[in-house]
Design an enzyme around this catalytic site. Structure first.
Site, PDB file in Angstrom:
ATOM      1  N   ASP A   1       2.840   2.490  -5.665  1.00 25.58           N
ATOM      2  CA  ASP A   1       4.210   1.687  -4.623  1.00 25.58           C
ATOM      3  C   ASP A   1       5.085   0.891  -5.965  1.00 25.58           C
ATOM      4  O   ASP A   1       5.904   0.536  -5.579  1.00 25.58           O
ATOM      5  CB  ASP A   1       3.132   0.381  -4.285  1.00 25.58           C
ATOM      6  CG  ASP A   1       2.361   0.486  -3.301  1.00 25.58           C
ATOM      7  OD1 ASP A   1       2.333   1.819  -2.367  1.00 25.58           O
ATOM      8  OD2 ASP A   1       1.293   0.128  -3.099  1.00 25.58           O
TER       9      ASP A   1
ATOM     10  N   GLU B   1       5.779   1.547   5.672  1.00 19.19           N
ATOM     11  CA  GLU B   1       4.734   0.802   7.121  1.00 19.19           C
ATOM     12  C   GLU B   1       4.470  -0.523   6.741  1.00 19.19           C
ATOM     13  O   GLU B   1       3.991  -1.684   7.844  1.00 19.19           O
ATOM     14  CB  GLU B   1       3.352   0.907   6.315  1.00 19.19           C
ATOM     15  CG  GLU B   1       2.784   0.670   4.950  1.00 19.19           C
ATOM     16  CD  GLU B   1       1.502   1.221   4.182  1.00 19.19           C
ATOM     17  OE1 GLU B   1       1.245   2.755   5.047  1.00 19.19           O
ATOM     18  OE2 GLU B   1       1.419   0.550   2.961  1.00 19.19           O
TER      19      GLU B   1
END
Length: 408
Positions: A137, A236
């Site tokens: 991430d 997402e």
């Protein structure tokens, strides 16, 4: 004084997390005062279960082979220790006379190291605890980037490059959902798929900006009218103006995982729902969606050499800091010039429980693409050996003057 050290891996696997583990194991062999190097299977859960392995018995050849293998060789966990959990950890560490703990992981893992270190201090336990960074991430505060991200970014860029070629051959709308609950770094990496002016992804949506469905549909319609096709990269974690996840809004209800987090991309729902919006509201027939999911994390054969090297070095630096008496902390990565890095040890409190998001300079004002500054940031990380794509020059042949019904 003789030392026994323990290394473990936590959170989601990556393509290079084993490089950090092997970096610890091999660097420890350079210190005569380190008598044992243990690995805990499945993170802190392996510690409380007293499920340890002796990494000192591994050959260098096998360790190097494991280092080049994606995913977490020691296994991982999502467990987050509380006081009682820490007390169980200390019991096992004391039983094995372990005085140094290395934990490889992301945000939650850094917080785990902080909690363990704090509880050890309160209990008068001289345990040294060092966090070794890892997360695709790329959302650790105080870091230029994190190990695991460059390789995952390389995968995302290559995946979109392939999708672009497919979409160019059979035109339509293609939407792929990429991991990133709060930070859009991984989705933004899709921009590196572009080579020619009309290449996709044509639209990139990140959780750092509010997602407006009507604006999204307008963007898709305009892009489709311009190019006859449209490729979309979506994080997402995209959300509306109230902070509600778009997947929840479109589904009308929220599915949650074992940790109470809203299930975002794991079901493939977001891509399907956005595709349905495009089909019904715009009327485009050929619309397809994908969710990259776990493919991004440990894809074999899609690894950044820069990422491999740095993941190894943060493991090595962790051992050096611990043996040098520098105390607890997190081994950060800081960029120097164009391109080199340094590995300062920063306080655990500066990292744990915090989330970095993409800087404004990396996102275009319209919120549906990235800026040249992001390209400059990412290119050195993925490596200079990215695959190239080519096109036919397609020199036109003059049409023959064929008469309808002419049988001659």
């Amino acid at each position: 004084m003789s030392h026994k050290i323990l290394v473990a891996q936590g959170g989601g696997p990556t393509a290079v997390i084993n490089q950090s583990m092997v970096g610890v194991a091999l660097e420890a062999r350079r210190f005569p005062n380190i008598s044992r190097v243990y690995g805990a299977l499945h993170g802190v859960r392996g510690i409380v279960d007293d499920n340890l392995v002796d990494l000192g018995q591994e050959t260098v050849v096998n360790l190097e082979a494991v280092a080049a293998t994606p995913a977490a060789a020691l296994g991982s966990t999502r467990d987050k220790p509380d006081l009682k959990y820490c007390q169980e950890i200390f019991k096992v560490l004391k039983a094995h006379a372990i005085d140094t703990f290395f934990y490889i992981g992301g945000n939650d893992s850094s917080d785990t190291v902080r909690i363990v270190a704090d509880e050890a201090k309160k209990a008068g336990n001289p345990l040294r605890a060092v966090h070794i960074p890892k997360t695709i991430d790329n959302d650790l505060v105080g870091f230029d980037h994190t190990p695991g991200y460059p390789s995952a970014a390389r995968f995302v860029a290559q995946a979109f490059a392939g999708a672009n070629l497919d979409n160019q051959a059979l035109k339509g709308v293609y939407c792929a959902v990429v991991m990133g609950r709060h930070a859009g770094f991984l989705t933004a990496a899709s921009a590196l798929a572009r080579k020619f002016p009309d290449d996709g992804p044509h639209l990139i949506y990140l959780p750092e900006r509010t997602f407006v469905i009507d604006k999204f549909l307008t963007d898709v319609k305009e892009t489709f009218e311009r190019f006859g096709r449209c490729i979309i990269a979506v994080s997402e974690g995209i959300h509306d103006e109230k902070g509600e996840a778009i997947v929840t809004r479109l589904m009308g209800h929220a599915e949650k995982d074992a940790h109470g987090n809203v299930q975002l991309s794991g079901t493939g729902a977001l891509a399907d729902l956005l595709c349905e919006e495009v089909k019904t509201k715009i009327g485009i027939k050929r619309v397809r969606g994908d969710t990259f999911g776990y493919l991004q994390r440990s894809f074999v054969g899609c690894v950044s050499r820069v990422d491999q090297r740095e993941a190894r070095e943060v493991g090595e630096k962790a051992v050096q800091y611990a043996m040098g008496g520098h105390g607890n902390g997190s081994v950060a990565i800081r960029r120097i010039g164009d391109y080199a890095v340094d590995y300062p040890l920063i306080p655990l409190e500066a990292v744990a429980g915090k989330t970095r998001v993409m800087e404004d300079e990396f996102i275009v004002p319209a919120g549906n693409d990235v800026t040249p500054a992001f390209y400059n940031y990412l290119r050195p990380l993925v490596g200079a050996d990215m695959p190239e794509v080519a096109r036919l020059r397609a020199a036109k042949v003059e049409k023959a003057n064929v008469l309808v019904g002419d049988s001659t």
